[in-house]
Design a protein around this motif. Structure first.
Motif, PDB file in Angstrom:
ATOM      1  N   PHE A  25     -27.630  -0.646 -21.421  1.00  0.00           N
ATOM      2  CA  PHE A  25     -26.961  -0.637 -20.122  1.00  0.00           C
ATOM      3  C   PHE A  25     -25.879  -1.699 -19.948  1.00  0.00           C
ATOM      4  O   PHE A  25     -24.932  -1.474 -19.181  1.00  0.00           O
ATOM      5  CB  PHE A  25     -27.991  -0.723 -18.994  1.00  0.00           C
ATOM      6  N   PRO A  26     -25.935  -2.828 -20.630  1.00  0.00           N
ATOM      7  CA  PRO A  26     -24.818  -3.772 -20.497  1.00  0.00           C
ATOM      8  C   PRO A  26     -23.529  -3.293 -21.153  1.00  0.00           C
ATOM      9  O   PRO A  26     -22.481  -3.915 -20.982  1.00  0.00           O
ATOM     10  CB  PRO A  26     -25.343  -5.040 -21.197  1.00  0.00           C
ATOM     11  N   TYR A  27     -23.570  -2.190 -21.889  1.00  0.00           N
ATOM     12  CA  TYR A  27     -22.402  -1.721 -22.640  1.00  0.00           C
ATOM     13  C   TYR A  27     -22.022  -0.311 -22.200  1.00  0.00           C
ATOM     14  O   TYR A  27     -22.616   0.681 -22.655  1.00  0.00           O
ATOM     15  CB  TYR A  27     -22.704  -1.750 -24.135  1.00  0.00           C
ATOM     16  N   PRO A  28     -21.030  -0.174 -21.306  1.00  0.00           N
ATOM     17  CA  PRO A  28     -20.644   1.145 -20.784  1.00  0.00           C
ATOM     18  C   PRO A  28     -20.307   2.162 -21.867  1.00  0.00           C
ATOM     19  O   PRO A  28     -20.614   3.350 -21.726  1.00  0.00           O
ATOM     20  CB  PRO A  28     -19.417   0.826 -19.924  1.00  0.00           C
ATOM     21  N   LYS A  29     -19.683   1.723 -22.962  1.00  0.00           N
ATOM     22  CA  LYS A  29     -19.325   2.662 -24.024  1.00  0.00           C
ATOM     23  C   LYS A  29     -20.565   3.257 -24.671  1.00  0.00           C
ATOM     24  O   LYS A  29     -20.572   4.438 -25.058  1.00  0.00           O
ATOM     25  CB  LYS A  29     -18.450   1.970 -25.069  1.00  0.00           C
ATOM     26  N   CYS A  37     -24.744  -1.488 -12.141  1.00  0.00           N
ATOM     27  CA  CYS A  37     -24.859  -2.386 -10.997  1.00  0.00           C
ATOM     28  C   CYS A  37     -25.871  -3.500 -11.222  1.00  0.00           C
ATOM     29  O   CYS A  37     -25.828  -4.529 -10.552  1.00  0.00           O
ATOM     30  CB  CYS A  37     -25.234  -1.595  -9.748  1.00  0.00           C
ATOM     31  N   GLY A  38     -26.817  -3.289 -12.129  1.00  0.00           N
ATOM     32  CA  GLY A  38     -27.836  -4.299 -12.389  1.00  0.00           C
ATOM     33  C   GLY A  38     -29.134  -4.078 -11.646  1.00  0.00           C
ATOM     34  O   GLY A  38     -30.078  -4.856 -11.794  1.00  0.00           O
ATOM     35  N   ALA A  39     -29.209  -3.011 -10.837  1.00  0.00           N
ATOM     36  CA  ALA A  39     -30.411  -2.777 -10.040  1.00  0.00           C
ATOM     37  C   ALA A  39     -31.660  -2.616 -10.913  1.00  0.00           C
ATOM     38  O   ALA A  39     -32.703  -3.195 -10.621  1.00  0.00           O
ATOM     39  CB  ALA A  39     -30.227  -1.544  -9.159  1.00  0.00           C
ATOM     40  N   ALA A  77     -29.215  -8.917 -14.947  1.00  0.00           N
ATOM     41  CA  ALA A  77     -28.644  -8.348 -13.731  1.00  0.00           C
ATOM     42  C   ALA A  77     -27.438  -9.156 -13.274  1.00  0.00           C
ATOM     43  O   ALA A  77     -26.411  -8.601 -12.863  1.00  0.00           O
ATOM     44  CB  ALA A  77     -29.698  -8.296 -12.622  1.00  0.00           C
ATOM     45  N   LYS A  78     -27.538 -10.469 -13.362  1.00  0.00           N
ATOM     46  CA  LYS A  78     -26.443 -11.334 -12.921  1.00  0.00           C
ATOM     47  C   LYS A  78     -25.223 -11.199 -13.820  1.00  0.00           C
ATOM     48  O   LYS A  78     -24.081 -11.254 -13.345  1.00  0.00           O
ATOM     49  CB  LYS A  78     -26.913 -12.788 -12.881  1.00  0.00           C
ATOM     50  N   GLU A  79     -25.435 -11.017 -15.104  1.00  0.00           N
ATOM     51  CA  GLU A  79     -24.291 -10.836 -16.004  1.00  0.00           C
ATOM     52  C   GLU A  79     -23.547  -9.538 -15.683  1.00  0.00           C
ATOM     53  O   GLU A  79     -22.313  -9.495 -15.695  1.00  0.00           O
ATOM     54  CB  GLU A  79     -24.763 -10.831 -17.467  1.00  0.00           C
ATOM     55  N   LEU A  80     -24.292  -8.482 -15.381  1.00  0.00           N
ATOM     56  CA  LEU A  80     -23.666  -7.224 -14.990  1.00  0.00           C
ATOM     57  C   LEU A  80     -22.927  -7.387 -13.664  1.00  0.00           C
ATOM     58  O   LEU A  80     -21.823  -6.858 -13.480  1.00  0.00           O
ATOM     59  CB  LEU A  80     -24.725  -6.123 -14.869  1.00  0.00           C
TER      60      LEU A  80
END
Length: 436
Positions: A126-130, A236-238, A249-252
């Motif tokens: 999830f941290p990587y949109p690609k 969003c980090g939810a 979550a905070k990094e996102l």
């Protein structure tokens, strides 16, 4: 200073994680009990908000350990926040629950027992949109080749865990990579321009419900907005926050704040109740952080749910009646987390010919709750089956909701109840677009 409380993972006392003022605001009055779906199902005090807060207080004070029982009781909570609506003292239960789950994960890291699946999902996907888009392409390929139907017909689908095998029935056709690549960066207003907004596309939302995002953008342009698909936005980090992965979550959140600041749009609009609640809570996530708190608060104030902003804009012009009997299922994080209840109903009532029938306990959780329907399957299905009794009683042809997780859950509920021939679940933005 030595507080005498137990340290976890070298991060300092557990007490420092919790806001004791918020915990002590709980008067144990019991107003939350009738609102809590898990307490309604079990009657167990530890499955109630006040019971879980009592456990948090015990852990925070060092009187109770962070053990498997504490973890189980925290994870058994839907996080629907209906208790916040019922609470006369205004206890921010959702934030306390996120802290409790963060403490549990700190404990696992300290014990050297990180989950491989959690690591894959929360740190490498999830941290990587690609990577999320590639996952969407794989799912589209499986559907296009007929593998999903083949697996269901032959029984091969049973190799998946039971909850996933059942849930896949509710997943609609994923947009093709070609179609997703043709999206415009900016969709201009179709009527005199009133503002420029960014559309928060989300991560899985833009894979499983690409057409809903497109419909939302079209509705905004018809209401006089230039719509920008902001570059470099992401999850969003939810899911991270609700699962105790607060650092992730905070990094996102930081990436989304920076992308919004670069975009220059007036507002950031979303169509997912869960995502919207998280986006509006970035200020809370960064409370006390001198580098990010002010930026996070500005970001949070600029966020609007699509139904929230559409009722503030010039009304949509419907050219013909849309005769349909409809009922509305509130998204928990839209109703309880953001206080948005009347706006979706106002939009539905603006459709000529539509008959809106209120469902009993429309704002009670459907049992989706992010990944709850996968991790707490039996409880989730008990809650869903009860919800479907109320939905069927309305004799509605369409169940409307405003969150992707709720939409999948209600689709699954329709299948479980055998109502596929006389009921469908539709996102409110898709229904408005259909009526136009």
């Amino acid at each position: 200073m030595n507080t005498g409380h137990k340290d976890i993972a070298g991060t300092g006392p557990v007490l420092a994680k919790f806001n004791m003022d918020e915990i002590l605001n709980c008067m144990h009055c019991g107003f939350c009990l009738p609102a809590c779906p898990t307490y309604a199902q079990t009657g167990l005090e530890t499955y109630s908000p006040r019971g879980r807060i009592a456990l948090m207080k015990g852990v925070a004070s060092g009187q109770l350990p962070v053990d498997a029982e504490f973890e189980h009781n925290m994870n058994a909570c839907l996080g629907c926040r209906a208790c916040e609506t019922a609470c006369p003292a205004g206890v921010p239960y959702g934030g306390l629950l996120e802290t409790a789950r963060e403490v549990v994960q700190d404990h696992h890291h300290a014990d050297g027992k990180p989950s491989a699946v959690r690591s894959l999902v929360f740190r490498h996907l999830f941290p990587y949109p690609k990577r999320v888009k590639r996952l969407g392409t794989l799912l589209w390929s499986a559907q296009a080749l007929g593998l999903q139907k083949l697996a269901s017909r032959t029984g091969l689908i049973r190799v998946l865990p039971g909850p996933m095998a059942e849930m896949q029935q509710a997943v609609s056709r994923v947009a093709s990579p070609w179609k997703r690549s043709k999206r415009q960066t900016v969709m201009p207003a179709e009527t005199p321009n009133t503002m420029t907004v960014g559309l928060f596309t989300g991560c899985l939302m833009d894979i499983l419900f690409y057409e809903t995002n497109e419909a939302t953008a079209r509705l905004l342009t018809k209401a006089g907005c230039d719509v920008v698909f902001i570059k470099d936005q992401g999850c969003c980090g939810a899911m991270h926050a609700h699962s105790g992965e607060m650092a992730g979550a905070k990094e996102l959140a930081k990436a989304n704040i920076e992308a919004f600041e670069r975009s220059g749009v007036d507002y950031l609009v979303n169509n997912a109740g869960g995502c919207g609640a998280a986006l509006k809570e970035y200020g809370h996530w960064f409370r006390g952080d001198p580098a990010w708190e002010e930026r996070a608060n500005r970001f949070a104030l600029a966020n609007r749910d699509a139904s929230e902003i559409l009722v503030e804009l010039p009304p949509l012009s419907f050219t013909k009646p849309f005769p349909a009997r409809v009922t509305y299922q509130d998204s928990c994080h839209l109703a309880h987390g953001q206080g948005i209840r009347t706006q979706p109903r106002e939009l539905l009532r603006s459709i000529p010919g539509l008959d809106l029938i209120e469902m009993r306990q429309a704002d009670s959780c459907c049992g989706s709750a992010g990944t709850y329907n996968l991790t707490q399957y039996e409880m989730s299905m008990q809650i869903l089956d009860g919800k479907m009794v109320h939905a069927e009683a309305t004799q509605a042809r369409i169940i409307v909701t405003s969150n992707p997780g709720c939409l999948l859950q209600m689709k699954q509920g329709i299948i479980r109840a055998g109502l596929e021939d006389r009921m469908e679940a539709v996102h409110i933005m898709d229904l408005l677009n259909r009526a136009l």
